[in-house]
Design an enzyme around this catalytic site. Structure first.
Site, PDB file in Angstrom:
ATOM      1  N   HIS A   1      38.590  44.658  46.162  1.00  0.00           N
ATOM      2  CA  HIS A   1      38.426  45.684  47.191  1.00  0.00           C
ATOM      3  C   HIS A   1      37.017  46.268  47.184  1.00  0.00           C
ATOM      4  O   HIS A   1      36.247  46.101  46.220  1.00  0.00           O
ATOM      5  CB  HIS A   1      39.439  46.816  46.980  1.00  0.00           C
ATOM      6  CG  HIS A   1      39.298  47.526  45.668  1.00  0.00           C
ATOM      7  ND1 HIS A   1      38.307  48.454  45.407  1.00  0.00           N
ATOM      8  CD2 HIS A   1      40.026  47.444  44.522  1.00  0.00           C
ATOM      9  CE1 HIS A   1      38.440  48.924  44.194  1.00  0.00           C
ATOM     10  NE2 HIS A   1      39.467  48.318  43.606  1.00  0.00           N
TER      11      HIS A   1
ATOM     12  N   CYS B   1      40.951  45.920  38.691  1.00  0.00           N
ATOM     13  CA  CYS B   1      40.659  45.286  39.978  1.00  0.00           C
ATOM     14  C   CYS B   1      39.252  44.691  39.968  1.00  0.00           C
ATOM     15  O   CYS B   1      38.464  44.937  39.048  1.00  0.00           O
ATOM     16  CB  CYS B   1      40.777  46.312  41.108  1.00  0.00           C
ATOM     17  SG  CYS B   1      42.475  46.887  41.405  1.00  0.00           S
TER      18      CYS B   1
END
Length: 415
Positions: free
Chosen positions: A335, A354
Protein backbone atom coordinates in the site's frame (compact mmCIF):
# COMPACT_ATOMS: atom_id res chain seq x y z
CA UNK A 1 -116.21 -58.19 11.91
CA UNK A 2 -115.46 -61.44 13.66
CA UNK A 3 -111.94 -62.41 14.31
CA UNK A 4 -112.15 -65.27 11.79
CA UNK A 5 -113.48 -62.96 9.11
CA UNK A 6 -110.84 -60.39 9.96
CA UNK A 7 -108.08 -62.94 9.66
CA UNK A 8 -109.49 -64.10 6.35
CA UNK A 9 -109.57 -60.52 5.06
CA UNK A 10 -105.96 -60.03 6.07
CA UNK A 11 -105.01 -63.26 4.36
CA UNK A 12 -106.61 -62.12 1.15
CA UNK A 13 -104.92 -58.73 1.39
CA UNK A 14 -101.61 -60.40 2.08
CA UNK A 15 -102.07 -62.66 -0.85
CA UNK A 16 -102.91 -59.76 -3.11
CA UNK A 17 -99.98 -57.76 -1.78
CA UNK A 18 -97.72 -60.77 -2.10
CA UNK A 19 -98.81 -61.14 -5.66
CA UNK A 20 -97.90 -57.60 -6.38
CA UNK A 21 -94.54 -58.08 -4.73
CA UNK A 22 -93.91 -61.22 -6.71
CA UNK A 23 -94.98 -59.53 -9.88
CA UNK A 24 -92.68 -56.55 -9.18
CA UNK A 25 -89.70 -58.59 -8.24
CA UNK A 26 -89.94 -61.25 -10.90
CA UNK A 27 -90.57 -59.80 -14.26
CA UNK A 28 -88.89 -62.95 -15.43
CA UNK A 29 -87.28 -62.75 -18.84
CA UNK A 30 -88.50 -59.24 -19.29
CA UNK A 31 -86.34 -57.98 -16.36
CA UNK A 32 -83.36 -59.99 -17.60
CA UNK A 33 -83.77 -58.50 -21.03
CA UNK A 34 -84.03 -55.07 -19.51
CA UNK A 35 -80.75 -55.65 -17.65
CA UNK A 36 -78.98 -56.61 -20.83
CA UNK A 37 -80.39 -53.54 -22.45
CA UNK A 38 -79.00 -51.38 -19.64
CA UNK A 39 -75.54 -52.98 -20.01
CA UNK A 40 -75.55 -52.17 -23.70
CA UNK A 41 -76.68 -48.65 -22.97
CA UNK A 42 -73.95 -48.20 -20.30
CA UNK A 43 -71.31 -49.47 -22.71
CA UNK A 44 -72.43 -46.86 -25.19
CA UNK A 45 -72.21 -44.20 -22.48
CA UNK A 46 -68.73 -45.38 -21.49
CA UNK A 47 -67.64 -45.38 -25.10
CA UNK A 48 -69.00 -41.89 -25.59
CA UNK A 49 -67.23 -40.72 -22.41
CA UNK A 50 -63.98 -42.24 -23.60
CA UNK A 51 -64.35 -40.45 -26.89
CA UNK A 52 -64.76 -37.17 -25.02
CA UNK A 53 -61.60 -37.64 -22.87
CA UNK A 54 -58.57 -35.66 -24.08
CA UNK A 55 -55.62 -37.66 -25.35
CA UNK A 56 -53.19 -34.97 -24.14
CA UNK A 57 -50.83 -36.35 -21.48
CA UNK A 58 -49.36 -33.77 -19.09
CA UNK A 59 -46.25 -34.33 -17.00
CA UNK A 60 -45.12 -32.00 -14.21
CA UNK A 61 -41.68 -32.27 -12.62
CA UNK A 62 -41.18 -32.66 -9.71
CA UNK A 63 -43.97 -34.99 -8.68
CA UNK A 64 -46.83 -33.63 -6.62
CA UNK A 65 -45.89 -33.42 -2.94
CA UNK A 66 -42.13 -33.40 -3.48
CA UNK A 67 -39.81 -31.84 -0.92
CA UNK A 68 -36.20 -30.65 -1.33
CA UNK A 69 -36.93 -29.91 -4.98
CA UNK A 70 -34.29 -28.29 -7.17
CA UNK A 71 -34.39 -24.53 -7.61
CA UNK A 72 -32.94 -24.94 -11.12
CA UNK A 73 -34.61 -27.89 -12.79
CA UNK A 74 -37.96 -28.08 -11.03
CA UNK A 75 -41.27 -26.82 -12.34
CA UNK A 76 -40.87 -28.21 -15.83
CA UNK A 77 -44.07 -29.05 -17.67
CA UNK A 78 -44.29 -31.19 -20.80
CA UNK A 79 -47.18 -32.58 -22.82
CA UNK A 80 -47.43 -35.40 -25.33
CA UNK A 81 -50.29 -36.00 -27.77
CA UNK A 82 -51.32 -32.39 -27.43
CA UNK A 83 -50.23 -28.80 -26.80
CA UNK A 84 -50.15 -26.60 -23.74
CA UNK A 85 -52.95 -24.06 -23.51
CA UNK A 86 -52.19 -22.52 -20.12
CA UNK A 87 -49.71 -22.95 -17.27
CA UNK A 88 -50.15 -21.07 -14.02
CA UNK A 89 -47.48 -21.22 -11.35
CA UNK A 90 -47.79 -19.46 -8.01
CA UNK A 91 -46.21 -19.48 -4.61
CA UNK A 92 -48.27 -20.72 -1.70
CA UNK A 93 -49.42 -17.16 -0.98
CA UNK A 94 -50.64 -16.69 -4.54
CA UNK A 95 -47.75 -14.71 -6.01
CA UNK A 96 -47.50 -15.45 -9.72
CA UNK A 97 -44.30 -16.93 -11.14
CA UNK A 98 -43.40 -15.91 -14.68
CA UNK A 99 -42.76 -18.64 -17.21
CA UNK A 100 -42.75 -19.31 -20.92
CA UNK A 101 -44.36 -21.91 -23.15
CA UNK A 102 -42.05 -23.20 -25.87
CA UNK A 103 -42.61 -22.29 -29.51
CA UNK A 104 -44.05 -25.73 -30.27
CA UNK A 105 -46.28 -25.49 -27.18
CA UNK A 106 -45.11 -28.82 -25.79
CA UNK A 107 -43.11 -27.57 -22.79
CA UNK A 108 -42.98 -24.81 -20.19
CA UNK A 109 -40.47 -23.63 -17.62
CA UNK A 110 -40.08 -20.68 -15.25
CA UNK A 111 -38.30 -17.58 -16.53
CA UNK A 112 -36.02 -17.32 -13.48
CA UNK A 113 -34.41 -19.48 -10.83
CA UNK A 114 -36.78 -20.50 -8.03
CA UNK A 115 -36.33 -19.52 -4.40
CA UNK A 116 -35.19 -21.92 -1.73
CA UNK A 117 -37.59 -23.11 1.01
CA UNK A 118 -40.65 -22.08 -1.02
CA UNK A 119 -43.83 -24.00 -1.81
CA UNK A 120 -45.05 -23.67 -5.39
CA UNK A 121 -48.31 -24.69 -7.07
CA UNK A 122 -48.76 -25.44 -10.76
CA UNK A 123 -52.03 -25.73 -12.69
CA UNK A 124 -51.84 -26.90 -16.31
CA UNK A 125 -54.35 -27.06 -19.14
CA UNK A 126 -53.56 -28.80 -22.43
CA UNK A 127 -55.60 -29.72 -25.51
CA UNK A 128 -55.38 -32.60 -27.92
CA UNK A 129 -55.82 -32.52 -31.69
CA UNK A 130 -59.61 -32.41 -31.33
CA UNK A 131 -59.49 -29.53 -28.90
CA UNK A 132 -60.40 -31.60 -25.86
CA UNK A 133 -58.91 -30.30 -22.63
CA UNK A 134 -56.80 -32.14 -20.08
CA UNK A 135 -55.87 -30.75 -16.66
CA UNK A 136 -53.10 -31.46 -14.17
CA UNK A 137 -52.12 -29.91 -10.85
CA UNK A 138 -49.10 -30.29 -8.59
CA UNK A 139 -47.54 -28.72 -5.53
CA UNK A 140 -43.93 -29.02 -4.34
CA UNK A 141 -41.46 -27.37 -1.97
CA UNK A 142 -37.92 -26.40 -2.91
CA UNK A 143 -34.87 -27.32 -0.90
CA UNK A 144 -34.36 -25.27 2.26
CA UNK A 145 -31.15 -23.37 3.17
CA UNK A 146 -30.62 -25.85 6.00
CA UNK A 147 -30.66 -28.71 3.49
CA UNK A 148 -28.60 -27.09 0.76
CA UNK A 149 -25.18 -25.62 0.16
CA UNK A 150 -23.75 -23.02 -2.19
CA UNK A 151 -20.20 -22.11 -3.12
CA UNK A 152 -19.05 -18.50 -3.30
CA UNK A 153 -16.35 -18.27 -5.95
CA UNK A 154 -13.72 -15.88 -7.16
CA UNK A 155 -12.87 -14.37 -9.61
CA UNK A 156 -16.07 -12.82 -10.95
CA UNK A 157 -17.67 -13.83 -14.21
CA UNK A 158 -16.38 -11.74 -17.11
CA UNK A 159 -13.46 -10.26 -15.20
CA UNK A 160 -9.87 -9.87 -16.38
CA UNK A 161 -7.33 -10.98 -13.78
CA UNK A 162 -3.63 -11.55 -13.31
CA UNK A 163 -1.75 -14.73 -14.09
CA UNK A 164 -1.72 -15.84 -10.44
CA UNK A 165 -5.46 -15.83 -9.87
CA UNK A 166 -6.72 -19.24 -8.72
CA UNK A 167 -10.34 -20.31 -8.81
CA UNK A 168 -11.27 -20.27 -5.13
CA UNK A 169 -14.58 -21.69 -3.92
CA UNK A 170 -15.84 -21.28 -0.36
CA UNK A 171 -18.84 -23.41 0.62
CA UNK A 172 -21.38 -22.23 3.19
CA UNK A 173 -21.68 -25.76 4.62
CA UNK A 174 -18.95 -28.21 5.57
CA UNK A 175 -18.49 -30.69 2.73
CA UNK A 176 -17.97 -34.33 3.72
CA UNK A 177 -18.63 -35.88 0.29
CA UNK A 178 -15.71 -34.00 -1.25
CA UNK A 179 -15.25 -36.34 -4.19
CA UNK A 180 -18.89 -36.00 -5.32
CA UNK A 181 -18.76 -32.23 -5.03
CA UNK A 182 -15.43 -31.98 -6.83
CA UNK A 183 -16.76 -34.13 -9.67
CA UNK A 184 -19.47 -31.52 -10.12
CA UNK A 185 -16.91 -28.74 -10.61
CA UNK A 186 -14.86 -28.32 -13.78
CA UNK A 187 -12.15 -25.72 -14.37
CA UNK A 188 -10.57 -25.56 -17.82
CA UNK A 189 -8.38 -23.15 -19.78
CA UNK A 190 -8.22 -22.29 -23.45
CA UNK A 191 -4.45 -22.67 -23.05
CA UNK A 192 -4.87 -26.40 -22.46
CA UNK A 193 -3.02 -26.22 -19.13
CA UNK A 194 -3.79 -29.03 -16.71
CA UNK A 195 -5.81 -27.74 -13.77
CA UNK A 196 -5.91 -29.47 -10.39
CA UNK A 197 -8.03 -28.70 -7.35
CA UNK A 198 -6.95 -28.77 -3.72
CA UNK A 199 -9.11 -28.91 -0.58
CA UNK A 200 -7.73 -26.74 2.22
CA UNK A 201 -10.54 -27.76 4.55
CA UNK A 202 -14.16 -28.88 4.50
CA UNK A 203 -15.34 -25.48 3.25
CA UNK A 204 -12.71 -24.37 0.73
CA UNK A 205 -11.37 -25.74 -2.53
CA UNK A 206 -8.98 -23.87 -4.86
CA UNK A 207 -8.04 -24.82 -8.42
CA UNK A 208 -4.95 -23.79 -10.44
CA UNK A 209 -2.46 -25.02 -13.05
CA UNK A 210 1.10 -26.06 -12.24
CA UNK A 211 2.53 -22.78 -13.48
CA UNK A 212 0.88 -19.37 -13.69
CA UNK A 213 -1.96 -19.05 -16.20
CA UNK A 214 -0.90 -18.22 -19.72
CA UNK A 215 -1.37 -14.59 -20.67
CA UNK A 216 -4.52 -13.95 -22.70
CA UNK A 217 -6.10 -17.34 -22.03
CA UNK A 218 -9.74 -17.82 -21.06
CA UNK A 219 -10.59 -19.87 -17.99
CA UNK A 220 -14.03 -21.46 -17.56
CA UNK A 221 -15.59 -22.64 -14.32
CA UNK A 222 -18.60 -24.97 -14.54
CA UNK A 223 -20.66 -25.69 -11.45
CA UNK A 224 -22.93 -28.70 -11.90
CA UNK A 225 -23.85 -29.09 -8.24
CA UNK A 226 -27.62 -29.16 -8.44
CA UNK A 227 -28.79 -32.17 -6.45
CA UNK A 228 -25.26 -33.26 -5.47
CA UNK A 229 -25.19 -34.41 -1.84
CA UNK A 230 -22.34 -32.51 -0.19
CA UNK A 231 -23.02 -33.88 3.28
CA UNK A 232 -25.75 -36.07 4.73
CA UNK A 233 -29.07 -34.47 3.80
CA UNK A 234 -27.40 -31.36 2.35
CA UNK A 235 -27.62 -30.85 -1.42
CA UNK A 236 -26.10 -28.46 -3.92
CA UNK A 237 -28.29 -25.97 -5.78
CA UNK A 238 -25.90 -24.28 -8.20
CA UNK A 239 -25.90 -24.91 -11.90
CA UNK A 240 -23.98 -22.28 -13.82
CA UNK A 241 -20.98 -21.55 -16.00
CA UNK A 242 -18.70 -18.54 -15.57
CA UNK A 243 -15.49 -17.49 -17.26
CA UNK A 244 -12.71 -14.96 -16.87
CA UNK A 245 -9.76 -13.78 -18.94
CA UNK A 246 -6.09 -13.78 -17.98
CA UNK A 247 -4.52 -10.37 -18.59
CA UNK A 248 -0.90 -9.44 -19.21
CA UNK A 249 1.76 -11.39 -17.32
CA UNK A 250 2.84 -9.15 -14.44
CA UNK A 251 4.89 -10.43 -11.50
CA UNK A 252 6.50 -8.04 -9.03
CA UNK A 253 9.40 -9.05 -6.80
CA UNK A 254 9.88 -7.32 -3.44
CA UNK A 255 13.38 -7.69 -1.98
CA UNK A 256 13.34 -6.71 1.69
CA UNK A 257 17.13 -6.74 1.77
CA UNK A 258 17.66 -4.21 -1.03
CA UNK A 259 14.36 -2.43 -0.19
CA UNK A 260 13.44 -2.41 -3.87
CA UNK A 261 10.54 -3.88 -5.88
CA UNK A 262 11.04 -4.83 -9.50
CA UNK A 263 7.81 -4.83 -11.54
CA UNK A 264 8.10 -7.27 -14.43
CA UNK A 265 5.92 -8.00 -17.42
CA UNK A 266 6.68 -11.11 -19.43
CA UNK A 267 9.84 -11.46 -17.35
CA UNK A 268 11.19 -8.01 -18.22
CA UNK A 269 11.58 -5.25 -15.62
CA UNK A 270 9.36 -2.30 -16.51
CA UNK A 271 9.83 -0.32 -13.28
CA UNK A 272 11.83 -0.40 -10.04
CA UNK A 273 10.17 1.08 -6.96
CA UNK A 274 11.76 1.76 -3.54
CA UNK A 275 9.85 0.08 -0.71
CA UNK A 276 9.78 -0.27 3.05
CA UNK A 277 8.88 -3.77 4.28
CA UNK A 278 8.27 -5.12 7.78
CA UNK A 279 10.62 -4.08 10.54
CA UNK A 280 12.95 -6.64 12.20
CA UNK A 281 10.33 -7.04 14.94
CA UNK A 282 7.43 -7.39 12.51
CA UNK A 283 8.83 -9.13 9.46
CA UNK A 284 6.83 -9.49 6.26
CA UNK A 285 5.91 -13.00 5.18
CA UNK A 286 7.97 -14.40 2.34
CA UNK A 287 6.57 -16.21 -0.68
CA UNK A 288 4.32 -15.81 -3.69
CA UNK A 289 1.30 -13.69 -2.90
CA UNK A 290 -1.67 -12.84 -5.10
CA UNK A 291 -3.46 -9.49 -5.03
CA UNK A 292 -7.00 -10.38 -3.97
CA UNK A 293 -8.54 -6.93 -3.38
CA UNK A 294 -7.84 -3.30 -4.28
CA UNK A 295 -8.90 -0.22 -2.31
CA UNK A 296 -8.14 3.36 -3.35
CA UNK A 297 -8.34 4.19 0.36
CA UNK A 298 -9.00 1.98 3.38
CA UNK A 299 -8.74 1.97 7.14
CA UNK A 300 -6.03 -0.07 8.86
CA UNK A 301 -6.36 -0.71 12.57
CA UNK A 302 -3.64 -2.69 14.32
CA UNK A 303 -6.14 -4.17 16.76
CA UNK A 304 -7.73 -6.19 13.93
CA UNK A 305 -4.48 -8.06 13.27
CA UNK A 306 -3.15 -8.41 16.80
CA UNK A 307 -1.08 -5.24 17.16
CA UNK A 308 -2.37 -3.70 20.39
CA UNK A 309 -0.91 -1.53 23.13
CA UNK A 310 -1.13 -2.07 26.89
CA UNK A 311 -4.66 -0.64 26.89
CA UNK A 312 -5.83 -3.07 24.23
CA UNK A 313 -6.03 -0.40 21.56
CA UNK A 314 -4.45 -0.76 18.15
CA UNK A 315 -0.83 0.31 17.90
CA UNK A 316 -1.94 2.18 14.81
CA UNK A 317 -5.30 3.27 13.37
CA UNK A 318 -5.01 4.93 9.99
CA UNK A 319 -8.38 5.70 8.42
CA UNK A 320 -7.18 6.73 4.97
CA UNK A 321 -4.40 4.39 3.84
CA UNK A 322 -3.99 5.11 0.10
CA UNK A 323 -3.74 2.64 -2.76
CA UNK A 324 -4.01 -0.53 -0.68
CA UNK A 325 -3.95 -4.01 -2.19
CA UNK A 326 -4.54 -7.11 -0.10
CA UNK A 327 -1.97 -9.93 -0.20
CA UNK A 328 -3.26 -12.13 2.63
CA UNK A 329 -6.36 -12.82 4.67
CA UNK A 330 -4.42 -12.10 7.85
CA UNK A 331 -3.77 -8.48 6.91
CA UNK A 332 -0.69 -8.28 4.68
CA UNK A 333 -1.04 -5.43 2.17
CA UNK A 334 1.11 -3.61 -0.30
CA UNK A 335 0.00 0.00 0.00
CA UNK A 336 0.85 3.66 -0.21
CA UNK A 337 2.40 5.35 2.83
CA UNK A 338 2.11 9.12 3.34
CA UNK A 339 2.97 9.28 7.06
CA UNK A 340 6.50 7.90 6.83
CA UNK A 341 9.46 10.08 5.92
CA UNK A 342 10.31 9.92 2.22
CA UNK A 343 13.81 8.82 3.19
CA UNK A 344 12.71 5.42 4.54
CA UNK A 345 11.70 4.07 1.14
CA UNK A 346 14.58 2.16 -0.32
CA UNK A 347 16.64 2.44 2.86
CA UNK A 348 14.91 0.98 5.94
CA UNK A 349 12.13 -1.47 6.78
CA UNK A 350 9.71 0.12 9.24
CA UNK A 351 6.25 -1.40 8.80
CA UNK A 352 4.21 -3.84 10.91
CA UNK A 353 4.48 -6.41 8.13
CA UNK A 354 3.05 -4.71 5.07
CA UNK A 355 5.00 -3.48 2.07
CA UNK A 356 4.88 0.32 1.89
CA UNK A 357 5.37 2.61 -1.13
CA UNK A 358 5.79 6.35 -1.04
CA UNK A 359 2.45 8.14 -1.46
CA UNK A 360 0.43 11.23 -0.54
CA UNK A 361 -2.57 11.66 1.69
CA UNK A 362 -5.87 11.58 -0.18
CA UNK A 363 -4.72 9.12 -2.87
CA UNK A 364 -5.12 11.87 -5.44
CA UNK A 365 -1.58 12.28 -6.75
CA UNK A 366 -1.07 9.98 -9.76
CA UNK A 367 2.67 10.65 -9.82
CA UNK A 368 3.54 8.81 -6.60
CA UNK A 369 5.00 5.29 -6.61
CA UNK A 370 1.98 4.07 -4.62
CA UNK A 371 -0.46 5.45 -7.18
CA UNK A 372 1.54 4.14 -10.14
CA UNK A 373 1.67 0.61 -8.79
CA UNK A 374 -2.03 0.68 -7.89
CA UNK A 375 -3.03 1.91 -11.34
CA UNK A 376 -0.85 -0.67 -13.07
CA UNK A 377 -1.95 -3.67 -10.99
CA UNK A 378 -5.01 -5.88 -11.23
CA UNK A 379 -6.51 -8.50 -8.97
CA UNK A 380 -4.65 -11.75 -9.60
CA UNK A 381 -1.23 -10.18 -10.12
CA UNK A 382 1.59 -11.88 -8.24
CA UNK A 383 3.81 -10.15 -5.71
CA UNK A 384 6.81 -12.26 -4.66
CA UNK A 385 8.38 -11.22 -1.35
CA UNK A 386 11.85 -12.44 -0.41
CA UNK A 387 14.73 -11.88 2.02
CA UNK A 388 12.59 -10.78 4.95
CA UNK A 389 13.81 -13.47 7.33
CA UNK A 390 10.26 -14.55 8.08
CA UNK A 391 8.51 -17.82 7.23
CA UNK A 392 6.77 -18.51 3.92
CA UNK A 393 3.13 -17.49 3.96
CA UNK A 394 0.64 -20.34 4.38
CA UNK A 395 -0.94 -21.42 1.07
CA UNK A 396 -4.46 -20.84 2.41
CA UNK A 397 -3.70 -17.40 3.87
CA UNK A 398 -5.21 -15.50 0.98
CA UNK A 399 -5.05 -16.79 -2.59
CA UNK A 400 -1.53 -18.06 -2.11
CA UNK A 401 -1.62 -21.72 -3.10
CA UNK A 402 1.42 -21.14 -5.30
CA UNK A 403 3.55 -21.68 -2.18
CA UNK A 404 2.74 -25.38 -2.36
CA UNK A 405 4.58 -27.54 -4.87
CA UNK A 406 2.63 -29.36 -7.59
CA UNK A 407 2.80 -32.80 -5.99
CA UNK A 408 1.49 -31.47 -2.68
CA UNK A 409 -1.17 -29.51 -4.47
CA UNK A 410 -2.49 -32.50 -6.39
CA UNK A 411 -2.39 -34.62 -3.25
CA UNK A 412 -5.12 -32.38 -1.85
CA UNK A 413 -7.58 -33.44 -4.55
CA UNK A 414 -10.50 -35.67 -3.57
CA UNK A 415 -10.60 -37.43 -6.93
Amino acid sequence: MTNSKRRKGLSVASALLGGVLVLSACSGGDEASGSEGNDTSQAKVDEAAAQKTSEAQIKITPADGSNNASINNSATVTVSKGTLAEVKMTTADGTAVAGEISADKTSWKPSAQLERATTYKIAVTATDADGREAHENASFTTVSPDNSFIGSFTPEDGSTVGVGMPVSINFDKAITNKADVQKGITVSSSSGQEVACHWFNANRMDCRPQEYWQEGSKVTLKLALDGVEGAEGVYGVQQKTVSFTIGRNQVSVVDAETKQMKVMQDGKVIKTIPISAGSPDNKTYEGQMVISEKFKETRMNGATVGFTDDDGKGEYDIKDVPHAMRLSTSGTFIHGNYWGAKSIFGSVNTSHGCVGLSDTKGADDPNTPGAWFFDNSIVGDVVVVKNTGDKTIAPDNGLNGWNMDWAQWKAGSAI
